[in-house]
Enzyme design. Structure first.
Site, PDB file in Angstrom:
ATOM      1  N   GLY A  11       0.698  -1.390  -0.152  1.00  0.00           N
ATOM      2  CA  GLY A  11      -0.039  -0.025  -0.129  1.00  0.00           C
ATOM      3  C   GLY A  11       1.017   1.323  -0.036  1.00  0.00           C
ATOM      4  N   LEU A  59      -4.298 -11.277   6.891  1.00  0.00           N
ATOM      5  CA  LEU A  59      -4.737 -10.809   8.204  1.00  0.00           C
ATOM      6  C   LEU A  59      -5.994 -11.893   8.406  1.00  0.00           C
ATOM      7  CD1 LEU A  59      -4.757  -7.106   8.735  1.00  0.00           C
ATOM      8  CD2 LEU A  59      -3.514  -8.809  10.043  1.00  0.00           C
ATOM      9  N   ALA A  81      -1.792  -3.118   7.273  1.00  0.00           N
ATOM     10  CA  ALA A  81      -2.720  -3.899   6.262  1.00  0.00           C
ATOM     11  C   ALA A  81      -4.095  -3.504   7.032  1.00  0.00           C
ATOM     12  CB  ALA A  81      -2.517  -5.180   6.244  1.00  0.00           C
ATOM     13  N   SER A  84      -8.974  -0.363   3.703  1.00  0.00           N
ATOM     14  CA  SER A  84      -8.882   1.134   4.284  1.00  0.00           C
ATOM     15  C   SER A  84      -9.591   1.953   3.733  1.00  0.00           C
ATOM     16  CB  SER A  84      -7.034   1.364   4.080  1.00  0.00           C
ATOM     17  OG  SER A  84      -7.077   1.701   2.549  1.00  0.00           O
ATOM     18  N   THR A 125      -6.394   5.239  13.392  1.00  0.00           N
ATOM     19  CA  THR A 125      -7.045   6.349  12.470  1.00  0.00           C
ATOM     20  C   THR A 125      -7.566   7.537  13.002  1.00  0.00           C
ATOM     21  OG1 THR A 125      -8.339   6.741  10.675  1.00  0.00           O
ATOM     22  CG2 THR A 125      -8.504   4.613  12.000  1.00  0.00           C
ATOM     23  N   GLU A 127     -10.338   8.418  12.011  1.00  0.00           N
ATOM     24  CA  GLU A 127     -11.605   8.171  11.575  1.00  0.00           C
ATOM     25  C   GLU A 127     -12.330   7.654  12.868  1.00  0.00           C
ATOM     26  OE1 GLU A 127     -13.147   8.809   8.721  1.00  0.00           O
ATOM     27  OE2 GLU A 127     -14.967   7.413   8.872  1.00  0.00           O
ATOM     28  N   TYR A 149     -15.750   0.694   9.158  1.00  0.00           N
ATOM     29  CA  TYR A 149     -14.411   0.948   8.995  1.00  0.00           C
ATOM     30  C   TYR A 149     -13.724   1.436  10.531  1.00  0.00           C
ATOM     31  CZ  TYR A 149      -9.768   3.122   8.165  1.00  0.00           C
ATOM     32  OH  TYR A 149      -8.342   3.416   8.237  1.00  0.00           O
ATOM     33  N   LYS A 153     -11.622  -0.228  13.651  1.00  0.00           N
ATOM     34  CA  LYS A 153     -10.332   0.382  13.953  1.00  0.00           C
ATOM     35  C   LYS A 153     -10.340   0.852  15.578  1.00  0.00           C
ATOM     36  CE  LYS A 153      -7.588   0.648  10.472  1.00  0.00           C
ATOM     37  NZ  LYS A 153      -6.262   0.354  10.253  1.00  0.00           N
TER      38      LYS A 153
HETATM   39  P1  NAP Z   1      -3.616   1.312   1.388  1.00  0.00           P
HETATM   40  O1  NAP Z   1      -2.809   1.974   0.459  1.00  0.00           O
HETATM   41  O2  NAP Z   1      -5.054   0.881   1.010  1.00  0.00           O
HETATM   42  O3  NAP Z   1      -2.756  -0.102   1.626  1.00  0.00           O
HETATM   43  C1  NAP Z   1      -3.669  -1.159   2.530  1.00  0.00           C
HETATM   44  C2  NAP Z   1      -2.565  -2.427   2.380  1.00  0.00           C
HETATM   45  O4  NAP Z   1      -3.462  -3.415   3.172  1.00  0.00           O
HETATM   46  C3  NAP Z   1      -2.420  -3.159   1.039  1.00  0.00           C
HETATM   47  O5  NAP Z   1      -0.923  -3.456   1.160  1.00  0.00           O
HETATM   48  C4  NAP Z   1      -3.491  -4.227   0.954  1.00  0.00           C
HETATM   49  O6  NAP Z   1      -2.980  -5.277   0.316  1.00  0.00           O
HETATM   50  C5  NAP Z   1      -3.370  -4.740   2.496  1.00  0.00           C
HETATM   51  N1  NAP Z   1      -4.470  -5.365   2.531  1.00  0.00           N
HETATM   52  C6  NAP Z   1      -5.618  -5.245   2.508  1.00  0.00           C
HETATM   53  N2  NAP Z   1      -6.238  -6.502   3.157  1.00  0.00           N
HETATM   54  C7  NAP Z   1      -5.544  -7.282   3.780  1.00  0.00           C
HETATM   55  C8  NAP Z   1      -5.564  -8.432   4.250  1.00  0.00           C
HETATM   56  N3  NAP Z   1      -6.709  -9.186   4.263  1.00  0.00           N
HETATM   57  N4  NAP Z   1      -4.382  -9.049   4.476  1.00  0.00           N
HETATM   58  C9  NAP Z   1      -3.088  -8.713   4.593  1.00  0.00           C
HETATM   59  N5  NAP Z   1      -3.113  -7.499   3.702  1.00  0.00           N
HETATM   60  C10 NAP Z   1      -4.095  -6.778   3.488  1.00  0.00           C
HETATM   61  O7  NAP Z   1      -3.590   1.841   2.948  1.00  0.00           O
HETATM   62  P2  NAP Z   1      -2.671   3.117   3.536  1.00  0.00           P
HETATM   63  O8  NAP Z   1      -3.023   4.255   3.159  1.00  0.00           O
HETATM   64  O9  NAP Z   1      -1.339   2.680   3.061  1.00  0.00           O
HETATM   65  O10 NAP Z   1      -2.929   2.996   4.955  1.00  0.00           O
HETATM   66  C11 NAP Z   1      -1.974   2.002   5.928  1.00  0.00           C
HETATM   67  C12 NAP Z   1      -2.754   1.819   7.029  1.00  0.00           C
HETATM   68  O11 NAP Z   1      -3.008   3.015   7.784  1.00  0.00           O
HETATM   69  C13 NAP Z   1      -4.188   1.222   6.769  1.00  0.00           C
HETATM   70  O12 NAP Z   1      -4.429   0.311   7.901  1.00  0.00           O
HETATM   71  C14 NAP Z   1      -5.065   2.430   7.110  1.00  0.00           C
HETATM   72  O13 NAP Z   1      -6.410   2.014   7.522  1.00  0.00           O
HETATM   73  C15 NAP Z   1      -4.212   3.193   8.008  1.00  0.00           C
HETATM   74  N6  NAP Z   1      -4.696   4.655   8.211  1.00  0.00           N
HETATM   75  C16 NAP Z   1      -4.318   5.287   6.865  1.00  0.00           C
HETATM   76  C17 NAP Z   1      -4.625   6.610   6.937  1.00  0.00           C
HETATM   77  C18 NAP Z   1      -4.078   7.626   5.591  1.00  0.00           C
HETATM   78  O14 NAP Z   1      -4.705   8.549   5.456  1.00  0.00           O
HETATM   79  N7  NAP Z   1      -3.651   6.836   4.557  1.00  0.00           N
HETATM   80  C19 NAP Z   1      -4.709   7.159   8.092  1.00  0.00           C
HETATM   81  C20 NAP Z   1      -4.799   6.726   9.204  1.00  0.00           C
HETATM   82  C21 NAP Z   1      -4.650   5.371   9.254  1.00  0.00           C
HETATM   83  P3  NAP Z   1      -3.230  -5.579  -1.378  1.00  0.00           P
HETATM   84  O15 NAP Z   1      -2.373  -4.894  -2.185  1.00  0.00           O
HETATM   85  O16 NAP Z   1      -3.461  -7.006  -1.454  1.00  0.00           O
HETATM   86  O17 NAP Z   1      -4.685  -4.692  -1.581  1.00  0.00           O
HETATM   87  N1  GDD Z   2     -13.525   8.889  -1.596  1.00  0.00           N
HETATM   88  C1  GDD Z   2     -14.098   9.786  -1.935  1.00  0.00           C
HETATM   89  N2  GDD Z   2     -14.641  10.322  -3.176  1.00  0.00           N
HETATM   90  N3  GDD Z   2     -14.568  10.799  -0.758  1.00  0.00           N
HETATM   91  C2  GDD Z   2     -15.302  11.943  -0.940  1.00  0.00           C
HETATM   92  C3  GDD Z   2     -15.754  12.271  -2.381  1.00  0.00           C
HETATM   93  C4  GDD Z   2     -15.612  11.290  -3.550  1.00  0.00           C
HETATM   94  O1  GDD Z   2     -15.902  11.398  -4.572  1.00  0.00           O
HETATM   95  N4  GDD Z   2     -16.474  13.474  -2.180  1.00  0.00           N
HETATM   96  C5  GDD Z   2     -16.231  13.899  -1.168  1.00  0.00           C
HETATM   97  N5  GDD Z   2     -15.696  13.241  -0.466  1.00  0.00           N
HETATM   98  C6  GDD Z   2     -15.238  13.019   0.950  1.00  0.00           C
HETATM   99  C7  GDD Z   2     -15.734  11.895   2.020  1.00  0.00           C
HETATM  100  O2  GDD Z   2     -17.137  12.072   2.037  1.00  0.00           O
HETATM  101  C8  GDD Z   2     -14.809  12.261   3.167  1.00  0.00           C
HETATM  102  O3  GDD Z   2     -15.602  13.105   4.232  1.00  0.00           O
HETATM  103  C9  GDD Z   2     -13.695  13.035   2.586  1.00  0.00           C
HETATM  104  O4  GDD Z   2     -14.017  13.184   1.351  1.00  0.00           O
HETATM  105  C10 GDD Z   2     -12.348  12.067   2.555  1.00  0.00           C
HETATM  106  O5  GDD Z   2     -12.701  10.855   2.027  1.00  0.00           O
HETATM  107  P1  GDD Z   2     -11.580   9.693   1.843  1.00  0.00           P
HETATM  108  O6  GDD Z   2     -10.666  10.500   0.619  1.00  0.00           O
HETATM  109  O7  GDD Z   2     -12.172   8.449   1.151  1.00  0.00           O
HETATM  110  O8  GDD Z   2     -10.725   9.323   2.994  1.00  0.00           O
HETATM  111  P2  GDD Z   2     -11.483   9.214   4.602  1.00  0.00           P
HETATM  112  O9  GDD Z   2     -11.025  10.614   5.453  1.00  0.00           O
HETATM  113  O10 GDD Z   2     -12.777   8.678   4.397  1.00  0.00           O
HETATM  114  O11 GDD Z   2     -10.432   8.096   5.006  1.00  0.00           O
HETATM  115  C11 GDD Z   2      -8.885   7.964   4.557  1.00  0.00           C
HETATM  116  O12 GDD Z   2      -8.631   8.709   5.836  1.00  0.00           O
HETATM  117  C12 GDD Z   2      -8.751   8.138   7.115  1.00  0.00           C
HETATM  118  C13 GDD Z   2      -8.030   8.895   8.309  1.00  0.00           C
HETATM  119  O13 GDD Z   2      -8.856   9.684   8.682  1.00  0.00           O
HETATM  120  C14 GDD Z   2      -8.592   6.753   4.623  1.00  0.00           C
HETATM  121  O14 GDD Z   2      -7.188   6.810   4.351  1.00  0.00           O
HETATM  122  C15 GDD Z   2      -8.648   5.751   6.046  1.00  0.00           C
HETATM  123  O15 GDD Z   2      -7.977   4.528   5.723  1.00  0.00           O
HETATM  124  C16 GDD Z   2      -8.041   6.825   7.057  1.00  0.00           C
HETATM  125  O16 GDD Z   2      -8.267   6.041   8.301  1.00  0.00           O
END
Ligand code: NAP
Ligand code: GDD
Length: 337
Positions: A11, A59, A81, A84, A125, A127, A149, A153
């Site tokens: 990811g 997982l 993982a 997400s 997160t 979230e 989600y 978490k």
């Molecule tokens: P991401 O790009 O969606 O990556 C998720 C990873 O999890 C991918 O490698 C995916 O593998 C793997 N995965 C999904 N289901 C799995 C399973 N059942 N077993 C093993 N691996 C699995 O997410 P990210 O943005 O890098 O986020 C990393 C972590 O931080 C996540 O836990 C997310 O919830 C958390 N988080 C993210 C944010 C953010 O803003 N990015 C903020 C707060 C927390 P595949 O390639 O096989 O799909």
């Molecule tokens: N995805 C998406 N697509 N979101 C939209 C759209 C659209 O077309 N239009 C508006 N949004 C709004 C969503 O309703 C949400 O309020 C916001 O944009 C952000 O959406 P996402 O980018 O899907 O992220 P997220 O905040 O729901 O979740 C991400 O951040 C979390 C941390 O706060 C993910 O990375 C989660 O894995 C992570 O935990």
């Protein structure tokens, strides 16, 4: 040489963390669900695919977790993982609960049994704050998740705290606010915006369709946040930390910043589902709102307070939201050239 294992190595965060740890001299291992044909584009884009060791890992299955940790003496385990995508968690609620919630228990239980000295990082997160109980949010703020989600978490967060307290494990939880990059999946709003605006800037005629433009998020750069994950595991005592920028931005403003980086001068008009953005220069409709992208329950506004991480190990973000939007928009534009 320290050895780290990263779940979710394919990811966005997994790729940035791999690069960061390799540069620190670590031997980096990671879990992939489909060993025969893993999705490795993020690792390839950062030029680290050939430097990491990939293991079959899901997982959902305890036995392969026990085997992976029993056969390898990892010093640090980062659980990145997850299913997400918040939006998908209403369509796959039990799967999201199993992977994002119980999956963390499976890891902790395997580590406690076969690798109890390993230091553990859980990807918690913002979230979890959901319908926020105070502004800004810090480690003391009560959780009120608004999606399957987020609920899963919260379970994962508390089971990490519980194993730390019950079994004296070095298990830390990073409560990370949204962090983005050119490697972000295109289902997430920032990357959807930058990839679609790049298409339009290249001459595409179909407008970008979005949902709730009023939602506010605290957006940072993923490269900054993986350093904070590592810093948490270098502390003598495990604990929980917020990583955030402290600045909140609406989705509408993120669109404006990304558009501006691509030469689009957007003028907004209307409200709710009739809102739209038009390019002042060409007069073309660039953004429209579609009900399809609204969620059953929304997290309206998030903004984090990273003071504890700053005071404890000096973490702070280096990329502001305008620079982030520009970085992502230009990367998507260049990829189409
Ligand atoms: P991401 O790009 O969606 O990556 C998720 C990873 O999890 C991918 O490698 C995916 O593998 C793997 N995965 C999904 N289901 C799995 C399973 N059942 N077993 C093993 N691996 C699995 O997410 P990210 O943005 O890098 O986020 C990393 C972590 O931080 C996540 O836990 C997310 O919830 C958390 N988080 C993210 C944010 C953010 O803003 N990015 C903020 C707060 C927390 P595949 O390639 O096989 O799909
Ligand atoms: N995805 C998406 N697509 N979101 C939209 C759209 C659209 O077309 N239009 C508006 N949004 C709004 C969503 O309703 C949400 O309020 C916001 O944009 C952000 O959406 P996402 O980018 O899907 O992220 P997220 O905040 O729901 O979740 C991400 O951040 C979390 C941390 O706060 C993910 O990375 C989660 O894995 C992570 O935990």
């Amino acid at each position: 040489m320290k050895r780290a294992f990263i779940t979710g190595i394919t990811g966005q965060d997994g790729a940035y963390l791999s690069k960061f740890l390799l540069e620190k001299g670590y031997e980096v291992h990671g879990g992939v669900r489909r060993p025969a044909s893993p999705e490795t584009s993020c690792l390839e884009k950062l030029g680290v695919l050939d430097d990491v060791h990939l293991h079959q890992f899901d997982l959902g299955d305890s036995s392969n977790l026990f085997k992976t940790f029993g056969d390898n003496n990892f010093d640090e385990v980062y659980n990145l993982a997850a299913q997400s995508f918040v939006g998908a968690s209403w369509d796959q609620p039990t799967y999201s609960a199993d992977v994002n919630g119980i999956g963390v228990l499976r890891i902790l239980d395997a580590l406690r049994t076969v690798l109890p000295e390993a230091r553990f990082y859980q990807a918690s997160t913002s979230e979890m704050y959901g319908r926020v109980q105070s502004v800004p949010q810090n480690e003391e703020t009560a959780f009120y998740p608004r999606s399957p989600y987020g609920v899963a978490k919260v379970y994962a967060h508390y089971i990490t705290v519980n194993y730390r307290e019950s079994f004296d494990m070095h298990a830390s939880s990073g409560i990370l606010f949204n962090h983005e990059s050119p490697l972000r999946g295109k289902e997430f709003v920032t990357r959807k915006i930058t990839s679609e605006l790049a298409r339009i800037a290249k001459g595409g005629s179909e407008p970008l369709l979005l949902g709730n433009l009023d939602a506010e998020r605290d957006f940072g750069f993923a490269g900054d946040y993986v350093e904070g994950m590592w810093q948490m595991l270098q502390q003598e005592t495990a604990d929980d930390y917020v990583l955030a920028t402290g600045v909140s931005t609406t989705i509408r403003d993120f669109v404006t910043y990304a558009g501006s980086a691509l030469g689009l001068d957007l003028e907004w008009s209307g409200t709710g589902v009739t809102e739209k953005a038009v390019d002042r220069k060409s007069g073309n409709a660039i953004v429209k709102v579609s009900e399809e992208f609204f969620r059953p329950a929304e997290v309206d506004a998030l903004v984090g307070d990273p003071s504890k991480a700053k005071a404890t190990f000096g973490w702070k973000h280096t990329v502001d939201v305008k620079t982030l939007a520009e970085m992502m928009a230009k990367a998507d534009f260049d990829a189409l050239s």
